[in-house]
Design an enzyme around this catalytic site. Structure first.
Site, mmCIF file in Angstrom:
data_model
loop_
_atom_site.group_PDB
_atom_site.id
_atom_site.type_symbol
_atom_site.label_atom_id
_atom_site.label_comp_id
_atom_site.label_asym_id
_atom_site.label_seq_id
_atom_site.Cartn_x
_atom_site.Cartn_y
_atom_site.Cartn_z
ATOM 1 N N HIS A 113 -0.148 48.842 3.101
ATOM 2 C CA HIS A 113 0.684 47.624 3.041
ATOM 3 C C HIS A 113 0.503 46.806 4.304
ATOM 4 O O HIS A 113 0.081 47.317 5.338
ATOM 5 C CB HIS A 113 2.167 47.992 2.893
ATOM 6 C CG HIS A 113 2.712 48.794 4.051
ATOM 7 N ND1 HIS A 113 2.433 50.138 4.235
ATOM 8 C CD2 HIS A 113 3.512 48.431 5.088
ATOM 9 C CE1 HIS A 113 3.043 50.571 5.326
ATOM 10 N NE2 HIS A 113 3.701 49.546 5.875
ATOM 11 N N ASP A 115 3.169 44.670 6.634
ATOM 12 C CA ASP A 115 4.624 44.709 6.732
ATOM 13 C C ASP A 115 5.247 43.458 6.116
ATOM 14 O O ASP A 115 4.795 42.330 6.369
ATOM 15 C CB ASP A 115 5.062 44.846 8.203
ATOM 16 C CG ASP A 115 4.787 46.252 8.742
ATOM 17 O OD1 ASP A 115 4.827 47.210 7.953
ATOM 18 O OD2 ASP A 115 4.519 46.375 9.959
ATOM 19 N N HIS A 268 -1.858 48.736 6.773
ATOM 20 C CA HIS A 268 -1.841 50.054 7.398
ATOM 21 C C HIS A 268 -1.239 51.092 6.455
ATOM 22 O O HIS A 268 -0.580 50.760 5.467
ATOM 23 C CB HIS A 268 -1.114 50.026 8.747
ATOM 24 C CG HIS A 268 0.268 49.464 8.686
ATOM 25 N ND1 HIS A 268 0.518 48.110 8.598
ATOM 26 C CD2 HIS A 268 1.466 50.073 8.689
ATOM 27 C CE1 HIS A 268 1.823 47.906 8.563
ATOM 28 N NE2 HIS A 268 2.431 49.080 8.605
ATOM 29 N N ARG A 283 9.734 50.796 16.171
ATOM 30 C CA ARG A 283 8.892 49.657 15.784
ATOM 31 C C ARG A 283 9.648 48.340 15.943
ATOM 32 O O ARG A 283 10.801 48.226 15.534
ATOM 33 C CB ARG A 283 8.454 49.800 14.319
ATOM 34 C CG ARG A 283 7.394 48.796 13.922
ATOM 35 C CD ARG A 283 7.026 48.917 12.455
ATOM 36 N NE ARG A 283 8.010 48.239 11.625
ATOM 37 C CZ ARG A 283 7.946 48.170 10.289
ATOM 38 N NH1 ARG A 283 6.969 48.760 9.638
ATOM 39 N NH2 ARG A 283 8.867 47.520 9.608
HETATM 40 C C1 SIN Z 1 4.725 51.297 9.371
HETATM 41 O O1 SIN Z 1 4.840 50.401 10.202
HETATM 42 O O2 SIN Z 1 4.609 51.063 8.169
HETATM 43 C C2 SIN Z 1 4.729 52.734 9.833
HETATM 44 C C3 SIN Z 1 3.572 53.050 10.713
HETATM 45 C C4 SIN Z 1 3.674 54.442 11.260
HETATM 46 O O3 SIN Z 1 4.758 55.031 11.223
HETATM 47 O O4 SIN Z 1 2.661 54.955 11.743
#
Ligand code: SIN
Length: 295
Positions: A113, A115, A268, A283
């Site tokens: 995806h 974000d 990612h 994050r």
């Molecule tokens: C994400 O931002 O979707 C998660 C990425 C991660 O936890 O490595």
């Protein structure tokens, strides 16, 4: 505070001599050395990081020491920070999402995806800080949506450039929300606050002007101009195309590592292979603009 949509070719920025930038693959990803994100960055260093982000799409800063405040200071240099619809925030810091999984909270980011592509204005970047990494597994992979577009044949690019796709919050989070104690209420709210949105299928990056493939299997639900069987077939083909290892970089985390990515030109996948072990990330996402059509 979003970036200008008029600048097509950014001027080359020379990194100060103290900074080293080492690409990990030809398509995507670079390690940045000689930068301490926990201290204020001078203008030249910041410009070099921004230029490297546009060139390499994902930057890795190893072994950093960030407090919530310095994490926020760094991310906010790129634009306004956002609050996520699903993830819980760090107490006292609404902009810092805590992505925390263990036996009782299984991983939920193990599908490709970009974000919040389900928003009208998806994020421009994310800054992810590893707080607890399990002994094995828990890597994250990113792909370059430029490389995915570039590898398509000319006739297929032409066909895709006039199409639009729907991105749907509930396609991804519906079953997760339904399982929560306040699930029905949150689903009802999502129908009102995060209804599906439509974006061009091929997008022009607002800074580099490069074209990129803008569909992802997590949030993209259909191509609006096509019938359902046509849409399913084309999306299925594109989702498979996106998986080529040639477009990807895989990062093995250690605690205190930071990854920053250009969310407009990447997707990612956070592997869920460490379950039922504990993994915790902080994050921050930075707000972006509405994706631009490629023509
Ligand atoms: C994400 O931002 O979707 C998660 C990425 C991660 O936890 O490595």
């Amino acid at each position: 505070m979003n970036e200008s949509v008029t600048a097509i070719k950014p001027a080359p920025v020379l990194a100060p001599e103290s900074i080293g930038i080492t690409p990990r693959t030809c398509a995507i990803g670079a390690d940045v050395f000689g930068v301490d994100l926990g201290t204020p960055l001078d203008k030249t260093t910041f410009a070099a990081i921004k230029a490297a982000l546009h060139e390499h799409l994902v930057l890795f800063f190893l072994d950093q020491t960030l407090s919530p405040e310095t994490h926020i200071d760094f991310a906010s240099k790129f634009g306004d920070m956002e609050i996520h619809e699903v993830f819980t925030s760090l107490a006292g810091y609404p902009e810092v999402s805590v992505l925390e999984h263990d036996a009782d909270r299984p991983p939920i980011s193990d599908s490709w995806h970009s974000d919040v592509s389900y928003r009208t204005d998806p994020s421009m970047a994310s800054v992810l800080y590893a707080r607890h990494i399990p002994p094995n597994g828990g890597d994250t992979l990113w792909l370059s949506a430029y490389a995915a577009f570039d590898a398509l044949s000319e006739p297929l690019r032409d066909f895709l450039q006039d199409l639009h796709a729907e991105h749907d919050f509930l396609q991804a989070y519906g079953s997760y929300l339904r399982a929560q104690p306040d699930g029905p209420e949150r689903i009802a709210r999502a129908h009102i606050e995060t209804p599906p949105v439509v974006h061009p299928l091929i997008v022009k990056h607002p800074v580099t002007g490069r074209k990129l493939l803008y569909v992802n299997p997590t949030f993209t639900s259909r191509i609006v101009e096509l019938s359902k069987p046509e849409s399913d077939a084309i999306l299925g083909m594109l989702f498979k195309h996106l998986l080529s290892p040639d477009f990807q970089v895989r990062f093995k985390w250690r605690e205190d590592d930071v990854a920053m990515w250009d969310n407009r030109a990447t997707q990612h996948y956070a592997t869920g292979d460490y379950y039922p072990e504990y993994r915790r990330m902080h994050r921050i996402t930075v707000g972006g603009d509405q994706p631009l059509p490629a023509r």
